[in-house]
Design an enzyme around this catalytic site. Structure first.
Site, PDB file in Angstrom:
ATOM      1  N   HIS A 269      44.653  25.063  48.890  1.00  0.00           N
ATOM      2  CA  HIS A 269      45.675  25.240  49.624  1.00  0.00           C
ATOM      3  C   HIS A 269      46.846  24.324  49.558  1.00  0.00           C
ATOM      4  O   HIS A 269      47.623  23.926  50.535  1.00  0.00           O
ATOM      5  CB  HIS A 269      45.265  25.274  51.350  1.00  0.00           C
ATOM      6  CG  HIS A 269      44.715  26.329  51.274  1.00  0.00           C
ATOM      7  ND1 HIS A 269      45.209  27.596  52.032  1.00  0.00           N
ATOM      8  CD2 HIS A 269      43.027  26.537  51.683  1.00  0.00           C
ATOM      9  CE1 HIS A 269      44.184  28.337  52.200  1.00  0.00           C
ATOM     10  NE2 HIS A 269      43.082  27.840  52.061  1.00  0.00           N
TER      11      HIS A 269
ATOM     12  N   ASP B  57      48.779  24.633  46.579  1.00  0.00           N
ATOM     13  CA  ASP B  57      49.778  25.162  45.398  1.00  0.00           C
ATOM     14  C   ASP B  57      51.018  25.964  46.252  1.00  0.00           C
ATOM     15  O   ASP B  57      52.195  25.479  45.634  1.00  0.00           O
ATOM     16  CB  ASP B  57      48.914  26.222  44.747  1.00  0.00           C
ATOM     17  CG  ASP B  57      48.481  27.308  45.393  1.00  0.00           C
ATOM     18  OD1 ASP B  57      48.251  27.223  46.842  1.00  0.00           O
ATOM     19  OD2 ASP B  57      48.399  28.389  44.952  1.00  0.00           O
TER      20      ASP B  57
ATOM     21  N   SER C  53      40.795  53.389  38.923  1.00  0.00           N
ATOM     22  CA  SER C  53      39.972  52.106  38.845  1.00  0.00           C
ATOM     23  C   SER C  53      38.715  52.680  38.847  1.00  0.00           C
ATOM     24  O   SER C  53      37.867  53.524  39.641  1.00  0.00           O
ATOM     25  CB  SER C  53      39.819  51.536  40.539  1.00  0.00           C
ATOM     26  OG  SER C  53      39.192  50.767  40.808  1.00  0.00           O
TER      27      SER C  53
ATOM     28  N   GLY D 215      36.382  39.562  46.670  1.00  0.00           N
ATOM     29  CA  GLY D 215      36.312  38.735  47.799  1.00  0.00           C
ATOM     30  C   GLY D 215      35.533  37.841  47.669  1.00  0.00           C
ATOM     31  O   GLY D 215      35.048  37.013  48.651  1.00  0.00           O
TER      32      GLY D 215
ATOM     33  N   GLY E 237      36.425  34.916  46.310  1.00  0.00           N
ATOM     34  CA  GLY E 237      37.298  33.493  46.162  1.00  0.00           C
ATOM     35  C   GLY E 237      37.536  32.931  44.609  1.00  0.00           C
ATOM     36  O   GLY E 237      37.918  32.179  44.548  1.00  0.00           O
TER      37      GLY E 237
ATOM     38  N   SER F 274      39.532  35.088  42.651  1.00  0.00           N
ATOM     39  CA  SER F 274      40.975  35.442  42.292  1.00  0.00           C
ATOM     40  C   SER F 274      40.729  36.745  41.621  1.00  0.00           C
ATOM     41  O   SER F 274      41.245  36.891  40.601  1.00  0.00           O
ATOM     42  CB  SER F 274      41.670  34.399  41.540  1.00  0.00           C
ATOM     43  OG  SER F 274      43.251  34.896  41.861  1.00  0.00           O
TER      44      SER F 274
ATOM     45  N   SER G  63      42.293  39.299  42.626  1.00  0.00           N
ATOM     46  CA  SER G  63      43.543  40.050  42.474  1.00  0.00           C
ATOM     47  C   SER G  63      44.295  39.189  41.576  1.00  0.00           C
ATOM     48  O   SER G  63      45.264  40.337  40.859  1.00  0.00           O
ATOM     49  CB  SER G  63      43.994  39.373  43.883  1.00  0.00           C
ATOM     50  OG  SER G  63      44.291  38.224  43.920  1.00  0.00           O
TER      51      SER G  63
ATOM     52  N   GLU H 234      52.506  39.470  44.191  1.00  0.00           N
ATOM     53  CA  GLU H 234      51.423  39.198  45.165  1.00  0.00           C
ATOM     54  C   GLU H 234      52.283  38.601  46.549  1.00  0.00           C
ATOM     55  O   GLU H 234      51.756  39.180  47.631  1.00  0.00           O
ATOM     56  CB  GLU H 234      50.506  38.072  44.957  1.00  0.00           C
ATOM     57  CG  GLU H 234      49.604  38.234  45.835  1.00  0.00           C
ATOM     58  CD  GLU H 234      48.045  37.912  45.296  1.00  0.00           C
ATOM     59  OE1 GLU H 234      47.136  37.450  45.954  1.00  0.00           O
ATOM     60  OE2 GLU H 234      47.879  38.105  44.047  1.00  0.00           O
TER      61      GLU H 234
ATOM     62  N   ASP I  27      46.614  30.768  40.807  1.00  0.00           N
ATOM     63  CA  ASP I  27      45.930  31.856  40.284  1.00  0.00           C
ATOM     64  C   ASP I  27      46.583  32.627  39.327  1.00  0.00           C
ATOM     65  O   ASP I  27      45.715  32.762  38.225  1.00  0.00           O
ATOM     66  CB  ASP I  27      45.387  32.616  41.347  1.00  0.00           C
ATOM     67  CG  ASP I  27      44.753  32.173  42.770  1.00  0.00           C
ATOM     68  OD1 ASP I  27      44.336  30.999  42.532  1.00  0.00           O
ATOM     69  OD2 ASP I  27      44.465  32.781  43.674  1.00  0.00           O
TER      70      ASP I  27
END
Length: 412
Positions: free
Chosen positions: A63, A65, A96, A146, A148, A150, A152, A184, A196
């Site tokens: 937390h 960045d 997907s 989900g 952690g 990354s 995404s 994002e 990320d």
């Protein structure tokens, strides 16, 4: 958060031992072969390009960045793979494999769920190059959603690499990472920093990356994999960061920054401009939880600086100590941990052979990263598995990761 009000992800669990990346795919078919086959099935033609982008694990720097700080992530050997073929219109058709779903949308349109990351990336990259980048895409991979690590960013960077290649845009890796970061923030609504996307795009095998999130300077830091194994313990507790307290933490940091700008009599653009001593001096002038949030960010940035130097010198024990301190700060001052994450970390803290562990990712679920003596890896994994199940009633997953390379693109 207690285990009573937590829904574990439906992923199953290992029967024992520590899994390698190769053992974790949904089938024996490699993601590369599967995504090409699915592309041909869905779109009745062959893809022209294949892009791969990894997830990441952040050793330390939680937390900071989005506060302009310094982080120490590494790309891991789990990837999202995108097969692509260009279109001459502004349409993005994407299938997907994981979701078994096809979405068709125009560049610039609003989407929900997983497709927002794809179409959002196409939108920001199209804005950068000044023309709509339509394409047919198929997406697959083995980055756990989900957890952690990354997923995404891996999806965004792989999509950006594929679009850049099929339309011959010739953007640099840094430019692609920036477009993904903006996607994002602007298209998905997640107020994250650059870590990320930059880790996924620029990762180097066998190295962590010291990323200055203000200057965007990226320096590889060698990691001696003979000195420690990297374990990731997935609590299997899901978190949706857009709907959780993540954006609230960003807002609190902005408020703390504004207050300290007034109090310190100097220009404070982000909490990067503040020292831990200055936070301590003015703690009574900052309403809670702003003082605690600022205390975490400023001390965490100092921990990252020291950890990067220690890692470069091969002082794994010191890196582990700093990682432990990081988790306590994330738990107590930043309040982004949860019972499941704390249970894993506390178990690892008591394990012989574990140098240090902390929650990784945005928080409120996800995973723990640990530095472990290679000789003790199996024993540590078994202990965590057993004690986590006893404490929470949930099965966790334990697996090793290697530090892998960043975005790669090839013709099919």
């Amino acid at each position: 958060m207690s285990s009573d009000d937590t829904e574990p992800r439906d992923r199953g669990c290992t029967d024992g031992g520590v899994e390698s990346v190769d053992a974790l795919g949904d089938t024996d078919e490699a993601p590369r072969d599967r995504v090409v086959r699915v592309f041909e099935r869905e779109f009745e033609t062959a893809p022209t390009t294949l892009a791969r982008a990894p997830g990441r694990v952040n050793l330390i720097g939680g937390h900071v960045d989005y506060n302009g700080g310094i982080v120490l992530p590494a790309a891991i050997d789990r990837q999202t793979v995108v097969a692509a073929r260009p279109r001459t219109d502004d349409t993005v058709r994407v299938h997907s494999v994981r979701e078994d779903e096809t979405i068709t949308a125009s560049v610039g349109s609003d989407c929900d769920g997983w497709s927002a990351y794809v179409v959002g990336t196409a939108t920001t990259l199209s804005e950068d190059v000044g023309e709509p980048l339509g394409a047919d895409l198929a997406v697959d991979g083995d980055v756990i959603v989900g957890a952690g690590v990354s997923s995404s960013a891996a999806l965004e960077v792989a999509v950006a690499g594929a679009l850049d290649a099929v339309h011959h845009c010739d953007r640099t890796r840094e430019q692609l990472a920036d477009a993904c970061w903006r996607a994002e923030n602007e298209e998905v609504g997640m107020a994250c920093g650059i870590m990320d996307q930059f880790a996924s795009a620029l990762g180097q095998p066998g190295h962590a990356l010291r990323i200055d999130c203000r200057s965007r300077d990226v320096q590889p830091v060698g990691f001696d994999d003979a000195a420690a194994d990297i374990l990731v313990i997935d609590t299997t507790v899901s978190h949706e960061l857009v709907d959780s307290g993540f954006n609230e933490r960003v807002r609190e940091c902005h408020e703390a920054t504004a207050r300290l700008d007034e109090l310190l009599g100097k220009r404070v653009r982000t909490l990067r401009d503040v020292t831990p001593a200055e936070v301590t001096t003015h703690a009574d002038d900052l309403p809670e939880p702003l003082a605690a949030r600022a205390r975490h960010v400023t001390t965490e940035i100092e921990r990252v600086r020291e950890a990067a130097d220690a890692l470069a010198d091969g002082r794994v024990d010191r890196v582990g100590e700093l990682i432990r301190e990081s988790h306590r700060s994330l738990r107590d001052d930043y309040e982004v941990s949860c019972e499941e994450l704390d249970t894993v970390v506390e178990t690892l803290d008591d394990c012989s052979g574990s140098a240090g562990a902390r929650m990784v990712g945005g928080g409120w679920g996800g995973s723990v990263v640990a530095l472990v003596d290679p000789a003790a890896r199996e024993t540590v994994a078994d202990t965590v598995r057993e004690e986590y199940r006893a404490a929470t009633g949930i099965d966790c997953e334990v697996y090793t990761v290697d530090f892998g390379g960043g975005l790669s693109v090839e013709s099919v």
